[in-house]
Design a protein around this motif. Structure first.
Motif, mmCIF file in Angstrom:
data_model
loop_
_atom_site.group_PDB
_atom_site.id
_atom_site.type_symbol
_atom_site.label_atom_id
_atom_site.label_comp_id
_atom_site.label_asym_id
_atom_site.label_seq_id
_atom_site.Cartn_x
_atom_site.Cartn_y
_atom_site.Cartn_z
ATOM 1 N N GLY A 1 -7.878 3.444 -1.410
ATOM 2 C CA GLY A 1 -7.091 4.591 -1.281
ATOM 3 C C GLY A 1 -7.168 5.349 -2.225
ATOM 4 N N ALA A 2 -7.165 4.800 -3.642
ATOM 5 C CA ALA A 2 -7.226 5.802 -4.979
ATOM 6 C C ALA A 2 -8.805 6.261 -4.745
ATOM 7 C CB ALA A 2 -7.425 4.942 -5.945
ATOM 8 N N ALA B 1 -6.001 -0.742 -2.017
ATOM 9 C CA ALA B 1 -5.386 0.449 -2.740
ATOM 10 C C ALA B 1 -6.430 1.061 -3.664
ATOM 11 C CB ALA B 1 -4.372 -0.428 -3.987
ATOM 12 N N ARG C 1 0.865 4.026 -2.568
ATOM 13 C CA ARG C 1 0.629 5.539 -2.309
ATOM 14 C C ARG C 1 1.744 6.530 -2.705
ATOM 15 N NH1 ARG C 1 -1.678 3.339 2.678
ATOM 16 N NH2 ARG C 1 0.467 3.546 3.669
ATOM 17 N N GLU D 1 -8.207 9.371 -2.439
ATOM 18 C CA GLU D 1 -7.434 10.374 -2.937
ATOM 19 C C GLU D 1 -8.311 11.126 -3.833
ATOM 20 O OE1 GLU D 1 -4.042 8.836 -5.219
ATOM 21 O OE2 GLU D 1 -3.370 7.573 -3.489
ATOM 22 N N LEU E 1 0.967 -1.057 0.009
ATOM 23 C CA LEU E 1 -0.137 -0.051 0.105
ATOM 24 C C LEU E 1 0.947 1.257 0.125
ATOM 25 C CD1 LEU E 1 -2.906 -0.962 2.447
ATOM 26 C CD2 LEU E 1 -2.797 -0.779 -0.189
ATOM 27 N N ARG E 2 1.752 1.125 0.495
ATOM 28 C CA ARG E 2 2.928 2.352 0.746
ATOM 29 C C ARG E 2 3.577 2.654 -0.850
ATOM 30 N NH1 ARG E 2 6.603 3.383 5.940
ATOM 31 N NH2 ARG E 2 5.144 2.833 7.521
#
Lengths: 213, 172
Positions: free
Chosen positions: B80-81, B77, A70, B84, A66-67
């Motif tokens: 997360g996207a 992810a 990101r 964002e 995940l890092r």
């Protein structure tokens, strides 16, 4: 440190994983999955030997990827992809250790040891089936001895050993991943090998397990 | 006077031996060490034992990610996207990321599910065998009996608990 265009170009040409990561930066989701497929077992192996618990290792490996995701927008090819990735692994493992020492938790290996009941069952099953070759026992015992030897190392030594042995990273790459000097890595690996020898060598010589274990 | 090297020298030698084994020594050190190893049995034994110990690490097990690892990570992810995108205002690029990641997550999850179903089917067969173990154990006897009607008639005429007194004693 600023990465020059020629350095970035050099790594891009030489390392297919750098090209994949650059594709991730440009929005290629399949490239991200491909990188995960290529590295997940390797990252997991290093983390599992660092932290002991398979479950914690898997959580940390997830955090690592995940890092990576990101960081995609700011990614620049300043090193081999594996070196960059294992820098993240080192940071994630370091943070986890720090968090753990704050909580004063005791590290417990979840893997089944030779004294564990599951292993005992496996031995019984093998014995019952009439197949109990000595080399199977030796292999298991050897694995236990080596695992115990790794536990003797401090965390930095263990990380350096795992990166060198499993990932085949040279001193300069390990130094970059662990944010140390190559000379310090040389010394770290030397101390580590001598410490490993103190535990493993007696077993290799005579089959006797060291009291250090 | 002892011939043993001083601890400092011993540590320096260990550093050099290990670097030599790792292929990290410059050519001039290589030459010096090779000359030393050619004439000194103890040095050779030292290097050999360091090498053997390093080889022993090959016995350490390698980890394998669970089948769900890729799909759950890609899903996270994707989330997360999305966050964002929400934070910085939606754009075509972010939408493309989110959709691609979600498609990958679904595909990975389908692969994981397929694997789980296949292994579940294997388990079901084993469970069925365990469940019907009493029948399986006496299958030869049942086959010899011919058919179920014959067994029913037999049971009507001679109850089993009277027909087999020794079995009744042991409960079998």
């Amino acid at each position: 440190m600023a990465i020059t265009e020629s350095t970035a170009r050099r790594y891009e040409l030489a390392d297919p994983d750098v090209r994949l990561m650059l594709a991730v930066r440009e929005g290629d989701a399949a490239a991200f999955e491909q990188l995960m497929q290529r590295y997940q077992n390797r990252v997991l192996t290093v983390l599992q030997h660092l932290v002991g618990s398979p479950q914690e290792a898997e959580d940390l490996a997830q955090e690592v990827f995940l890092r990576v995701f990101r960081a995609r927008k700011n990614y620049a090819a300043g090193a081999k992809f594996s070196t960059w990735l294992f820098t993240i692994v080192n940071n994630v493992a370091f943070n986890a250790r720090r968090g753990r020492s704050r909580r004063k938790e005791v590290q417990v290996r979840d893997e089944v040891s030779s004294s564990g009941s599951v292993r005992g069952m496996a031995d019984l099953a093998q014995a019952a089936s009439g197949m109990m070759p000595t080399r199977v026992i030796d292999k298991e015992e050897m694995r236990d001895v080596v695992r115990a030897a790794l536990d003797v190392l401090n965390e930095r030594q263990r990380m350096a050993v795992l990166l060198n042995k499993f990932e085949g990273l040279g001193y300069a790459d390990i130094a970059e991943a662990m944010q140390m000097s190559p000379q310090a890595i040389k010394s770290l690996l030397s101390r580590a090998r001598v410490a490993l020898r103190d535990v493993i060598e007696p077993y290799l010589q005579s089959g006797v397990r060291s009291p250090l274990e | 006077m002892s011939n043993e090297p001083a601890p400092h020298d011993a540590a320096r030698l260990d550093d050099e031996y290990v670097a030599y084994l790792d292929g990290e020594t410059p050519p001039e050190v290589n030459h010096r060490l090779e000359a030393l190893l050619a004439r000194d049995d103890a040095a050779r034994a030292d290097v050999h034992s360091l090498e053997r110990v390093w080889d022993a690490l090959d016995h350490l097990p390698r980890a394998h990610a669970s089948t769900a690892f890729t799909s759950t990570t890609v899903e996270m992810a994707a989330v997360g996207a999305e966050q964002e995108a929400a934070a910085s205002g939606r754009s075509a690029v972010n939408d493309r990321w989110r959709h691609a990641l979600l498609a990958l997550a679904v595909l990975s999850a389908a692969l994981a599910a397929g694997y789980a179903v296949a292994s579940h089917q294997g388990r079901q067969e084993t469970e069925a065998l365990v469940k019907h173990l009493p029948v399986v154990e006496r299958l030869d006897e049942y086959r010899q009996a011919g058919n179920i009607e014959f067994l029913r008639q037999l049971a009507d005429e001679i109850p089993f608990d009277k027909a087999a007194p020794t079995d009744a004693k042991t409960g079998h």
